[in-house]
Design an enzyme around this catalytic site. Sequence first.
Site, PDB file in Angstrom:
ATOM      1  N   ARG A   1       0.833  -1.203   0.000  1.00  0.00           N
ATOM      2  CA  ARG A   1       0.000   0.000   0.000  1.00  0.00           C
ATOM      3  C   ARG A   1       0.868   1.254   0.000  1.00  0.00           C
ATOM      4  NH1 ARG A   1      -3.810  -0.662   4.595  1.00  0.00           N
ATOM      5  NH2 ARG A   1      -4.423  -2.588   3.581  1.00  0.00           N
TER       6      ARG A   1
ATOM      7  N   ARG B   1      -3.490   6.425   0.936  1.00  0.00           N
ATOM      8  CA  ARG B   1      -4.110   7.642   1.462  1.00  0.00           C
ATOM      9  C   ARG B   1      -3.204   8.448   2.382  1.00  0.00           C
ATOM     10  NH1 ARG B   1      -9.427   5.392   4.072  1.00  0.00           N
ATOM     11  NH2 ARG B   1      -8.142   3.515   4.262  1.00  0.00           N
TER      12      ARG B   1
ATOM     13  N   ARG C   1      -7.096  11.180  -5.920  1.00  0.00           N
ATOM     14  CA  ARG C   1      -8.277  10.490  -5.397  1.00  0.00           C
ATOM     15  C   ARG C   1      -9.449  11.448  -5.207  1.00  0.00           C
ATOM     16  NH1 ARG C   1     -12.122   8.235  -4.232  1.00  0.00           N
ATOM     17  NH2 ARG C   1     -12.512   6.518  -2.774  1.00  0.00           N
TER      18      ARG C   1
ATOM     19  N   ASP D   1      -6.750  -3.270  -7.003  1.00  0.00           N
ATOM     20  CA  ASP D   1      -7.405  -3.786  -5.805  1.00  0.00           C
ATOM     21  C   ASP D   1      -7.545  -5.290  -5.951  1.00  0.00           C
ATOM     22  OD1 ASP D   1      -8.957  -3.087  -3.248  1.00  0.00           O
ATOM     23  OD2 ASP D   1     -10.367  -4.373  -4.324  1.00  0.00           O
TER      24      ASP D   1
ATOM     25  N   TYR E   1     -14.846 -12.858   0.430  1.00  0.00           N
ATOM     26  CA  TYR E   1     -15.584 -11.638   0.092  1.00  0.00           C
ATOM     27  C   TYR E   1     -16.875 -11.975  -0.649  1.00  0.00           C
ATOM     28  CZ  TYR E   1     -12.279  -7.962   1.455  1.00  0.00           C
ATOM     29  OH  TYR E   1     -11.505  -7.089   2.166  1.00  0.00           O
TER      30      TYR E   1
END
Length: 661
Positions: free
Chosen positions: A341, A345, A354, A390, A467
């Site tokens: 990552r 962010r 973003r 992702d 998921y």
Amino acid sequence: MDTTLQNTSETDTALLGGLTIVAFESRMAAETAAMIERLGGRPIVAPSMREVPLEDNAAAFEFARALLAGEIDVAILLTGVGTRALFKAMELRHPREALIAALGRACIVARGPKPVHALRELELIPTIAVGEPNTWRELLAAVAGQIDLRGKRVAVQEYGASNRELIAGLEARGALVMIVPVYRWTMPHDCEPLRAALKTIAARGADVAMFTSQNQVINVMQMAEAEGIEPEFRRALAAMVVASVGPVCSEALRARGVGVDLEPAHPRLGHLIKEIANRGRAILDAKRVPGKIQVTLEADQARPARPRTPAPAHSAVFRDHPLIRACHREPVPYTPIWLMRQAGRYMPEFMRVRARHSFLELCQTPALAAEVTVTAAQRLGVDAAIIFADILLPLVPMEVGLHYETGDGPMIDRPVRTAQQLGQIPSFDVVERLGFVAEAIKIARAALAGKTPIIGFAGAPFTLASYLIEGGGSRQYRATKTLMYREPETWHRLMELLARITGEYLNMQIQAGADVVQLFDSWVGSLGPDDYRRFVLPHTAAAIAAIPADVPVIHFGTITGNLLDLMREAGGDVIGLDWRVNLAEAWTRLGEGVGVQGNLDPIALFADVAEIRTRARAILDQAGGRPGHIFNLGHGILPETPVDHVIALVDAVHEMSARRS
């Protein structure tokens, strides 16, 4: 008996040219020694196991009850000795004639000639006889090709250890599987010949190590460890010819970090010895040329069944890059570092992009995904750029309603929890529907201008399945485990689908320019070892096996301290470690044939720089400068992490790990 052991012509008698061959054969020990001698070799035969019938075998008694009651549709007999042992156990409680008659009413599957001979003694003829090669794959294909297994009650006579792939394949086709163990393998009564042989190998006193069964491999490695000579033993094997009788034995060796140099076309003991006679000297000479041993090992270790297709031309650009060399466990000038990552962010540049685009839009727009990928790699000074994407992108073409909720993460509107819902997933072309990831890799590769390798990645089958089934995040994975336990057929069908898609997705990224790929199994730590072995390992192994052998694979999971050995068995050139384990201890458990990645706690990046350096030094000390370490966090960089602290970590790792020539 293997007739090739007896059919040695006069002209063959010097083929082995004096090679010293250590054979771990037990049942055919005398015949093995005689054939090696006839071919001009020097045998050291060290029996490594003995068969012990199970006492008070409840599984055999239950099989007999079900068989007599007409509750067994298919009986799969894997060995001749096991077939005889099974009948011997059942006859303690039931008449032989009744058992033979009941077995004759079922569909009998015999793996190879030995159970056929055992059945002949009972005056039974198998319904399906699986010829050579008779690995679990051929057996499963033969059975599934002639029988609709849905709802069929299938008993599998085992020989010492469960064949998880066969069981998973049967369950995926709807079979209700009964496992019937009949004996176990243990160490021989007299272990002194085995100890002496291992010490001879460790002292470089032998030329060839010959393995003829999976359990030999297990016992030999356990004995080497018990004698305290495992490191020397492994290094000695690297300079010898390692010969394996067949695919199952070879997979057991590779899973334990031992490269296989030769395997005969027919999995027979005699064929193996003749193959050593024909090729052994040339292989040995090549391995003992200075500087060549490492290369030979790196081509073969820990890569069961991965295709030997040529790597893409772009891969040669970074062959000597520290990251790639570390993946191959080769010496490097410093420990390479990249961070999961790393485009995220916490980075202002990422947040500016973003702010203008949704998460999926960012992933599906190649120019934008490439921009944040390259920006992060260049700003941090890391040794790899991981493409921005992702792990759930392969679920988008499945039309299950994947979307991302602010604060809640990914959500799935139409979870897959039944066979009917699984059947509604449309088929799709991976390149056509997910090609935007490939385009992003191409753009990023051009922007990096040959300076930094690119890592492609995918979610592992279990994490994708979780998921799909849960519909989002979960703490208990109740829906996932319920499907596993209640509907194993549906579970295995889903996992087979996801393993195939994952393999295709990673190969698409490799062709586009990825130099390394990482498989993320973020949720697999929710399982215990038995469930992982039965429900996950075969499918993760299938996904990894689809990757060309020349492309490094990093296999990462979280909360997997109890699963590391099994993850190693599933495959990967490098095993990623989270921060919950000690790197040195974990690497010892994994063995010498694999690298490790990790494993600083992401929260450590919120400490001051001095503490970050101290913690980085501790991890480097645990690695001990051993080739094969890639520095990383134990999971991804967290939001609000100070960027300067991330850069300080990268600089510290480069500085503190620099090797002085």
